[in-house]
Design an enzyme around this catalytic site. Structure first.
Site, PDB file in Angstrom:
ATOM      1  CB  ILE A  20      -0.905  -0.130   1.195  1.00 43.74           C
ATOM      2  CG1 ILE A  20      -1.842  -1.074   0.954  1.00 43.74           C
ATOM      3  CG2 ILE A  20      -1.791   1.263   1.377  1.00 43.74           C
ATOM      4  CD1 ILE A  20      -2.915  -1.262   2.245  1.00 43.74           C
ATOM      5  CG  ASP A  39       9.966   0.161   4.485  1.00 43.19           C
ATOM      6  OD1 ASP A  39      10.377  -0.830   4.968  1.00 43.19           O
ATOM      7  OD2 ASP A  39       8.717   0.341   3.934  1.00 43.19           O
ATOM      8  CB  SER A 129     -11.548  -5.079   8.610  1.00 47.78           C
ATOM      9  OG  SER A 129     -10.735  -5.962   8.062  1.00 47.78           O
ATOM     10  CE1 TYR A 152      -2.154  -6.157  11.715  1.00 50.33           C
ATOM     11  CE2 TYR A 152      -4.247  -6.930  11.539  1.00 50.33           C
ATOM     12  CZ  TYR A 152      -3.016  -6.217  10.943  1.00 50.33           C
ATOM     13  OH  TYR A 152      -3.522  -5.173   9.956  1.00 50.33           O
ATOM     14  CG  ASN A 181      -9.950  -8.836   3.641  1.00 45.45           C
ATOM     15  OD1 ASN A 181     -10.972  -8.741   4.292  1.00 45.45           O
ATOM     16  ND2 ASN A 181      -9.354  -9.722   3.676  1.00 45.45           N
TER      17      ASN A 181
END
Length: 328
Positions: A20, A39, A129, A152, A181
């Site tokens: 992403i 990163d 989610s 998580y 997702n």
């Protein structure tokens, strides 16, 4: 409808070498923003960033969000933060809850603290989610969650609590985006904890039968990555007071079973290779921590952010499978 886009701004993207994050990086660079990526490449890939190194408005900082000094360095001079860095995967967190917690909680608080101290305008972060846990209600509504089913999920809900608390105590504006997702270009098909769509695609391209956990009746609200890129920009640009310091579902707003997903992917790829059309799945045990069904209500994001999915599930899968066929 003309959509507002972020232009001529300074943006830090944590986890910008990931799936992403690299899509966000590409879009914001193309819109003439100055983009800094932080990163540590534990899950992100350098190859995702290679096309950007020739761009004058791109900068890479190699560092870990568990290192507060590195976080402080990264946020200096930034107007906005898009926090995508995390250790994803429910199974990984079940196997190694300590590392998942250290990265997703300590790392999150480090970034939030550093951003607040640096005076950034807004901190937009990837929620999940998985926060809905054992809630059986469908579709999922932001204010009604259940008990988390994995380490998580606990870490991602903890992020939301910290963001709310930091706004109340220190005044930093945040927006949490509960992704459902997400799939699309640059999503890694390799590794034990790869997401289901790239794993299925890789198996199909190799004419191998992918394994479906369970009987294939479990369903998910699969969301194409372009919808997520849009949502992040809307969250950065939201001006109404009631739109900020909120958490939003970012999804397609529709469900697809794993069986339906497999056959859709197979049909899409068979258009490039007829032999793929002969491959069938095999079925394995249900994974620990998995919930049977997930579907988002996206009305809050529509009303307060102006969010509307650009791609539905099937059109997103067509885009994704074409990219995988050309790039795997």
């Amino acid at each position: 409808m003309t959509r507002r886009i972020l232009e001529n701004s300074k943006v830090l993207i944590t986890g910008g070498a990931g799936f992403i994050g690299s899509n966000l990086t590409e879009t914001l660079l193309n819109q003439n923003n100055q983009v800094t990526v932080l990163d540590n490449f534990s899950t992100g890939k350098m190859e995702n960033l290679l096309p950007f190194f020739s761009r004058k408005n791109f900068r890479l900082i190699v560092g870990d969000i568990r290192d507060l000094d590195r976080c402080r360095e990264a946020v200096q001079g930034q107007e906005y933060v898009l926090h995508e860095a995390a250790l994803g995967s429910v199974p990984r967190s079940v196997k190694d809850p300590m590392t998942t917690t250290a990265v997703n909680v300590l790392g999150f608080v480090n970034m939030l603290y550093a951003a607040q101290k640096a005076g950034v305008k807004r901190f937009v972060y990837a929620a999940s989610s998985s926060t809905y846990g054992d809630s059986v209600s469908l579709p999922k509504v932001e204010e009604q969650i259940g008990r988390p089913l994995s380490p998580y999920a606990i870490t991602k809900y903890t992020n939301e609590l910290y963001a709310e608390n930091f706004h109340a105590l220190y005044g930093i504006d945040t927006v949490g985006l509960r992704y459902f997702n997400v799939f699309g270009r640059r999503q890694d098909p390799d590794g034990v904890y790869a997401a289901v769509i790239p794993k299925f695609v890789k198996s199909l391209l190799e004419h191998k039968s992918p394994t479906i956990n369970g009987d294939g009746s479990f369903s998910r609200d699969f969301t194409y990555v372009e919808n997520v890129v849009l949502a992040n920009q809307l969250a950065l640009l939201a001006e109404a007071p009631e739109a900020v310091n909120q958490v939003y579902n970012i999804a397609s707003g529709e469900r697809m079973t794993l069986n339906e997903l497999f056959f859709c992917l197979r049909d899409n790829l068979a258009a490039f290779d007829l032999e793929i059309g002969k491959v069938n799945p095999v079925y394995g045990p249900v994974r620990a921590g998995d919930i049977p069904h997930s579907q988002a209500c996206i009305e809050k994001a529509k009303a307060r952010l102006g969010y509307a999915p650009v791609f539905d599930v099937r059109s997103g899968l067509r885009e994704a499978t074409k990219w995988y066929f050309e790039n795997l």
